[in-house]
Write a protein that holds these residues in place. Structure first.
Motif, PDB file in Angstrom:
ATOM      1  N   LEU A  58       0.802  -1.225   0.000  1.00  0.00           N
ATOM      2  CA  LEU A  58       0.000   0.000   0.000  1.00  0.00           C
ATOM      3  C   LEU A  58       0.833   1.271   0.000  1.00  0.00           C
ATOM      4  CD1 LEU A  58      -2.872  -0.750   2.554  1.00  0.00           C
ATOM      5  CD2 LEU A  58      -3.072  -0.461   0.077  1.00  0.00           C
ATOM      6  N   TYR A  59       1.953   1.231   0.725  1.00  0.00           N
ATOM      7  CA  TYR A  59       2.728   2.445   0.938  1.00  0.00           C
ATOM      8  C   TYR A  59       4.164   2.290   0.462  1.00  0.00           C
ATOM      9  CZ  TYR A  59      -1.092   3.668   4.096  1.00  0.00           C
ATOM     10  OH  TYR A  59      -2.320   3.952   4.628  1.00  0.00           O
ATOM     11  N   ALA A  60       4.637   3.275  -0.292  1.00  0.00           N
ATOM     12  CA  ALA A  60       6.062   3.347  -0.642  1.00  0.00           C
ATOM     13  C   ALA A  60       6.851   3.838   0.570  1.00  0.00           C
ATOM     14  CB  ALA A  60       6.269   4.268  -1.842  1.00  0.00           C
ATOM     15  N   SER A  61       6.214   4.681   1.386  1.00  0.00           N
ATOM     16  CA  SER A  61       6.797   5.145   2.643  1.00  0.00           C
ATOM     17  C   SER A  61       5.662   5.443   3.617  1.00  0.00           C
ATOM     18  CB  SER A  61       7.669   6.386   2.435  1.00  0.00           C
ATOM     19  OG  SER A  61       6.879   7.479   2.020  1.00  0.00           O
ATOM     20  N   PHE A  62       5.970   5.340   4.902  1.00  0.00           N
ATOM     21  CA  PHE A  62       4.956   5.585   5.927  1.00  0.00           C
ATOM     22  C   PHE A  62       5.655   6.054   7.192  1.00  0.00           C
ATOM     23  CE2 PHE A  62       2.323   4.558   9.540  1.00  0.00           C
ATOM     24  CZ  PHE A  62       1.060   4.922   9.118  1.00  0.00           C
ATOM     25  N   GLU A  63       5.197   7.181   7.725  1.00  0.00           N
ATOM     26  CA  GLU A  63       5.752   7.739   8.951  1.00  0.00           C
ATOM     27  C   GLU A  63       4.614   8.339   9.765  1.00  0.00           C
ATOM     28  OE1 GLU A  63       8.394  11.238   8.598  1.00  0.00           O
ATOM     29  OE2 GLU A  63       9.850   9.963   9.634  1.00  0.00           O
ATOM     30  N   ASN A  64       4.560   7.993  11.040  1.00  0.00           N
ATOM     31  CA  ASN A  64       3.531   8.500  11.943  1.00  0.00           C
ATOM     32  C   ASN A  64       4.253   9.085  13.156  1.00  0.00           C
ATOM     33  OD1 ASN A  64       1.248   9.030  13.409  1.00  0.00           O
ATOM     34  ND2 ASN A  64       0.458   6.945  13.369  1.00  0.00           N
ATOM     35  N   ILE A  65       4.357  10.407  13.201  1.00  0.00           N
ATOM     36  CA  ILE A  65       5.152  11.089  14.220  1.00  0.00           C
ATOM     37  C   ILE A  65       4.249  11.664  15.313  1.00  0.00           C
ATOM     38  CG2 ILE A  65       6.803  12.946  14.653  1.00  0.00           C
ATOM     39  CD1 ILE A  65       7.890  10.653  12.908  1.00  0.00           C
ATOM     40  N   PRO A  66       4.398  11.164  16.550  1.00  0.00           N
ATOM     41  CA  PRO A  66       3.576  11.687  17.645  1.00  0.00           C
ATOM     42  C   PRO A  66       4.041  13.070  18.092  1.00  0.00           C
ATOM     43  CG  PRO A  66       5.092  10.024  18.459  1.00  0.00           C
ATOM     44  CD  PRO A  66       5.276  10.087  16.969  1.00  0.00           C
ATOM     45  N   SER A  67       3.074  13.913  18.455  1.00  0.00           N
ATOM     46  CA  SER A  67       3.418  15.235  18.985  1.00  0.00           C
ATOM     47  C   SER A  67       2.984  15.391  20.441  1.00  0.00           C
ATOM     48  CB  SER A  67       2.808  16.344  18.127  1.00  0.00           C
ATOM     49  OG  SER A  67       1.405  16.217  18.074  1.00  0.00           O
ATOM     50  N   HIS A  68       1.951  14.656  20.862  1.00  0.00           N
ATOM     51  CA  HIS A  68       1.471  14.750  22.245  1.00  0.00           C
ATOM     52  C   HIS A  68       1.060  13.367  22.743  1.00  0.00           C
ATOM     53  CE1 HIS A  68       1.369  19.094  21.981  1.00  0.00           C
ATOM     54  NE2 HIS A  68       0.573  19.025  20.947  1.00  0.00           N
ATOM     55  N   PHE A  69       1.575  12.999  23.920  1.00  0.00           N
ATOM     56  CA  PHE A  69       1.167  11.777  24.609  1.00  0.00           C
ATOM     57  C   PHE A  69       0.415  12.196  25.863  1.00  0.00           C
ATOM     58  CE2 PHE A  69       4.291  10.030  21.952  1.00  0.00           C
ATOM     59  CZ  PHE A  69       4.428   8.661  22.124  1.00  0.00           C
ATOM     60  N   LEU A  70      -0.772  11.699  26.073  1.00  0.00           N
ATOM     61  CA  LEU A  70      -1.523  11.915  27.307  1.00  0.00           C
ATOM     62  C   LEU A  70      -1.800  10.544  27.894  1.00  0.00           C
ATOM     63  CD1 LEU A  70      -4.054  14.500  25.877  1.00  0.00           C
ATOM     64  CD2 LEU A  70      -2.013  14.996  27.227  1.00  0.00           C
TER      65      LEU A  70
ATOM     66  N   SER B  32      -0.853  12.751  16.571  1.00  0.00           N
ATOM     67  CA  SER B  32       0.298  12.532  15.694  1.00  0.00           C
ATOM     68  C   SER B  32       0.011  13.050  14.289  1.00  0.00           C
ATOM     69  CB  SER B  32       0.637  11.034  15.626  1.00  0.00           C
ATOM     70  OG  SER B  32      -0.411  10.311  15.023  1.00  0.00           O
ATOM     71  N   HIS B  33       1.035  12.985  13.456  1.00  0.00           N
ATOM     72  CA  HIS B  33       0.893  13.383  12.057  1.00  0.00           C
ATOM     73  C   HIS B  33       1.454  12.275  11.169  1.00  0.00           C
ATOM     74  CE1 HIS B  33       0.294  16.146   8.719  1.00  0.00           C
ATOM     75  NE2 HIS B  33       1.375  15.572   8.207  1.00  0.00           N
ATOM     76  N   ILE B  34       0.656  11.862  10.194  1.00  0.00           N
ATOM     77  CA  ILE B  34       1.061  10.826   9.247  1.00  0.00           C
ATOM     78  C   ILE B  34       1.550  11.497   7.967  1.00  0.00           C
ATOM     79  CG2 ILE B  34       0.266   8.898   7.819  1.00  0.00           C
ATOM     80  CD1 ILE B  34      -1.841   8.382  10.069  1.00  0.00           C
ATOM     81  N   SER B  35       2.749  11.132   7.558  1.00  0.00           N
ATOM     82  CA  SER B  35       3.307  11.526   6.260  1.00  0.00           C
ATOM     83  C   SER B  35       3.650  10.229   5.534  1.00  0.00           C
ATOM     84  CB  SER B  35       4.581  12.362   6.416  1.00  0.00           C
ATOM     85  OG  SER B  35       4.280  13.620   6.967  1.00  0.00           O
ATOM     86  N   ALA B  36       3.045  10.031   4.390  1.00  0.00           N
ATOM     87  CA  ALA B  36       3.254   8.775   3.667  1.00  0.00           C
ATOM     88  C   ALA B  36       3.204   9.035   2.165  1.00  0.00           C
ATOM     89  CB  ALA B  36       2.183   7.758   4.069  1.00  0.00           C
ATOM     90  N   ARG B  37       3.555   7.995   1.425  1.00  0.00           N
ATOM     91  CA  ARG B  37       3.405   7.988  -0.034  1.00  0.00           C
ATOM     92  C   ARG B  37       2.764   6.673  -0.405  1.00  0.00           C
ATOM     93  NH1 ARG B  37       4.999  12.055  -2.739  1.00  0.00           N
ATOM     94  NH2 ARG B  37       6.537  13.475  -1.913  1.00  0.00           N
ATOM     95  N   SER B  38       1.775   6.770  -1.304  1.00  0.00           N
ATOM     96  CA  SER B  38       1.131   5.551  -1.787  1.00  0.00           C
ATOM     97  C   SER B  38       2.146   4.757  -2.607  1.00  0.00           C
ATOM     98  CB  SER B  38      -0.081   5.898  -2.645  1.00  0.00           C
ATOM     99  OG  SER B  38       0.333   6.482  -3.863  1.00  0.00           O
ATOM    100  N   SER B  39       1.806   3.548  -2.951  1.00  0.00           N
ATOM    101  CA  SER B  39       2.718   2.721  -3.749  1.00  0.00           C
ATOM    102  C   SER B  39       3.031   3.352  -5.100  1.00  0.00           C
ATOM    103  CB  SER B  39       2.141   1.322  -3.943  1.00  0.00           C
ATOM    104  OG  SER B  39       0.879   1.399  -4.584  1.00  0.00           O
TER     105      SER B  39
END
Length: 124
Positions: A57-69, A79-86
């Motif tokens: 599904l993904y050529a790349s996938f990154e899920n970066i958290p900004s706040h943990f409660l 968090s913020h997801i930055s990805a690229r489809s295949s």
């Protein structure tokens, strides 16, 4: 036994490394996930079989958290997801996850994000 913060740190570490087997190991055998795109997923074995297709599904996938409660065995993560489809199409989405963690394993996860950016997956 891992505490909730350690489980959350590993959740994002393994996801961002594409280590889906170790990521799945963070979940209890009888886990339940309400996932924005995939619907309700019950059981770690089902989750593991679904995650085996992430590279398709993904050529790349990154899920970066900004706040943990974290409050005991419950947690929320922004968090913020930055990805690229295949096919290389970009995906950018803000996300919010709610977790229940018991005995060092994720027993429940609710995933919430804008579904619009992920429509490129069906167009790939």
């Amino acid at each position: 036994m891992r505490d909730a913060r350690d489980v959350l740190a590993r959740y994002y570490l393994y996801a961002n490394a594409g280590d889906w087997d170790r990521w799945c190991d963070l979940f209890a055998d009888d886990m339940v996930m309400d996932e924005q795109l995939a619907g309700r997923i019950e059981g770690r074995d089902k989750l593991r079989s679904m995650m085996a297709g992430m590279e398709e599904l993904y050529a790349s996938f990154e899920n970066i958290p900004s706040h943990f409660l974290v409050d005991g065995d419950e947690a929320a993560v922004v968090s913020h997801i930055s990805a690229r489809s295949s096919s290389g199409k970009p995906i950018e989405a803000a996300a919010m996850n709610y977790f229940r963690i018991e005995n060092g394993r994720i027993t429940y996860l609710a995933n919430h994000h804008d579904t619009q950016p992920f429509q490129v997956l069906s167009q790939s």
